[in-house]
Design an enzyme around this catalytic site. Structure first.
Site, short mmCIF file in Angstrom:
data_model
loop_
_atom_site.label_atom_id
_atom_site.label_comp_id
_atom_site.label_asym_id
_atom_site.label_seq_id
_atom_site.Cartn_x
_atom_site.Cartn_y
_atom_site.Cartn_z
CB ALA A 43 19.65 30.71 51.96
CE LYS A 105 32.45 42.11 41.93
NZ LYS A 105 32.78 42.69 43.19
CB VAL A 132 28.77 49.02 38.63
CG1 VAL A 132 29.87 49.94 38.10
CG2 VAL A 132 28.47 47.92 37.63
CD GLU A 190 38.20 39.19 48.29
OE1 GLU A 190 38.09 38.17 48.99
OE2 GLU A 190 37.39 40.12 48.30
CE LYS A 205 33.32 46.17 40.91
NZ LYS A 205 34.39 46.52 41.88
N GLY A 302 32.26 47.44 50.89
CA GLY A 302 31.97 47.56 52.31
C GLY A 302 30.52 47.25 52.61
N1 HSE Z 1 36.92 43.80 45.17
C1 HSE Z 1 36.25 45.01 44.87
C2 HSE Z 1 37.23 46.17 45.02
C3 HSE Z 1 35.09 45.32 45.76
O1 HSE Z 1 38.35 46.02 45.46
O2 HSE Z 1 36.81 47.27 44.67
C4 HSE Z 1 33.76 44.83 45.33
O3 HSE Z 1 33.43 45.07 44.00
#
Ligand code: HSE
Length: 437
Positions: A43, A105, A132, A190, A205, A302
């Site tokens: 999906a 997480k 994690v 992001e 985490k 990644g």
């Molecule tokens: N946003 C997270 C980081 C990656 O920068 O480590 C995924 O958990």
């Protein structure tokens, strides 16, 4: 042998990586799992992407509910993220008797107790290695590899974005905001990097690791969370002069009367291996009473590193799905009726060492006032650094490293120091961990 069927929710970066690695290593994975693992139903909102990745080798839909309801699907892999739809889908999958593998997480840290209880009741597995530290098998290590130990503490660099930013600030002497812009340009951070830079992602985490390290429920709401957005490049430089590096650590520590669960920038000795984890890499240091220190290092994000963890869970679930649920590894490492009610300690009760930086008038008696205030609270000084005032200035930076003290005593001492006429502005406080036992 009949393949086990996987329903994949989300075929973006990690979902695409999972498809690719399952295909590329199909033969080896089958030899390990005992039967083929086949993604049979996918999906994704982007149907075109889903069709192009799967190339006609799986059913494709834009309705995730169709996948969790598909009677042919044995395991649902949730890679949607977030707490709302993802939670509903995971609970529906469990209700439909499907095992779940998730990289989510945030969902587990906030709603894990409810999800694991539902899974326990239904006799299905919820596996979450990818949640994690991406590709590092830290859940497996904590839950199984270290199960002889009474785990005393763990400390992890568990957010790659912030570690990249801190490395760049140190290497190039740049300010936080400049490096953040660079990280966004390179695609590390992001577009809305709040969860990363404010420590929320690391706290999700750390919460998950604290639960499986100590056999306590997920208590994300009790975690202390501080990110790196207010960190000054000057502190990174002073820390370095004193033999320390600043890392954003997720820390879970067992104390006699509770557990410390905290995320904040932390000075750690430069000579520790973990202090030398640079760029977007992750590492987790775990201290067990029998084994001592163990260190886990690798890529925390990644496509293929995270797929590596997702597929390891798929192999585990495939091997164990016909086993009596009572003979499986418990979700949170400890038997569900043996969970501990050890409380998460309030920050005031935390014990650690401190780095304090203050701007002081360069005149007689100022240091004497400061050391008297610290002594009154039984805070012992470990090291001190005083800079010469800049040309034409009458104020100077003073940096003090303390021995281990209680946070509430340090709070009180800082308030008194800030009220001195000879001190300008706020005292900068960064916690410090020796990480040596
Ligand atoms: N946003 C997270 C980081 C990656 O920068 O480590 C995924 O958990």
């Amino acid at each position: 042998m009949k393949p086990i069927n996987v329903g994949l929710l989300g075929i973006g970066t990690v979902g695409g990586g999972t498809w690719t690695v399952l295909k590329r290593n199909e033969e080896e994975i089958t030899r390990r799992a005992g039967r083929p693992i086949r993604i049979s139903h996918v999906a994704d909102r982007n149907l075109e992407l889903a069709r192009s990745v799967t190339g006609g080798n799986a059913k494709v839909t834009d309705d995730a509910y169709a996948v969790v309801a598909d009677p042919e699907v044995d395991i649902v892999v949730e890679l949607i993220g977030g707490y709302t739809v993802a939670k509903d889908l995971v609970l529906k999958a469990i209700e439909n008797g499907k095992h779940v593998v998730t990289a989510n997480k945030a969902l587990l840290a906030v709603h894990g107790n409810e999800i694991f209880a539902a899974a326990q009741k239904k006799g299905v597995m919820v596996a979450f290695e990818a949640a994690v530290a991406g590709g590092i098998p830290i859940i497996k290590a904590l839950r199984e590899g270290l199960s002889a130990n009474r785990i005393q503490w763990l400390a992890g660099i568990i957010n790659g974005t912030t570690n990249f930013i801190l490395s760049e600030m140190r290497d190039k002497g740049l300010a936080f905001a400049d490096v953040l812009a660079e990280a966004q340009r390179l695609g590390y951070a992001e577009a809305d990097p709040t969860f990363d830079i404010e420590g929320v992602d690391a706290a999700h985490k750390a919460t998950i690791m604290s639960a499986i390290a100590f056999g306590i429920p997920m208590q994300f709401d009790k975690a202390h969370i501080e990110g790196i957005s207010k960190l000054d490049a000057a502190d990174i430089k002073y820390a370095e002069e004193l033999g320390y590096r600043i890392k954003l650590l997720g820390i879970a520590k067992r104390r006699a009367n509770g557990v410390e669960l905290r995320v904040h920038p932390t000075l750690i000795p430069s000579k520790r291996l973990i202090a030398n984890v640079e760029g977007a890499m992750n590492a987790v240091l775990v201290w067990g009473d029998a084994v001592g220190a163990t260190l886990y290092y690798g890529k925390g994000a990644g496509a293929e590193p995270t797929a590596s963890a997702v597929i390891a869970d798929l192999v585990d679930v495939t091997r164990l799905h016909t086993a009596d649920p009572l003979n499986r590894v418990p979700h949170l490492a400890f038997q569900p009726d043996q969970m501990s009610d050890l409380a998460i300690l309030p920050m005031a009760e935390v014990e650690t060492a401190y780095y304090l930086r203050l701007t002081a008038a360069d005149k007689p008696g100022v240091l004497a006032d400061i050391t008297r205030i610290l002594a009154d609270r039984a805070i012992s000084i470990d090291a001190m650094l005083q800079k010469e005032p800049a040309e034409g200035q009458s104020q100077t930076d003073v940096v003090i490293l303390t021995h281990v003290a209680k946070e509430k005593d340090v709070d009180a001492a800082i308030a008194r120091i800030e009220s001195l006429d000879s001190i300008s502005g706020k005292v900068t406080r960064i916690r410090m961990e020796e990480l040596n036992g």
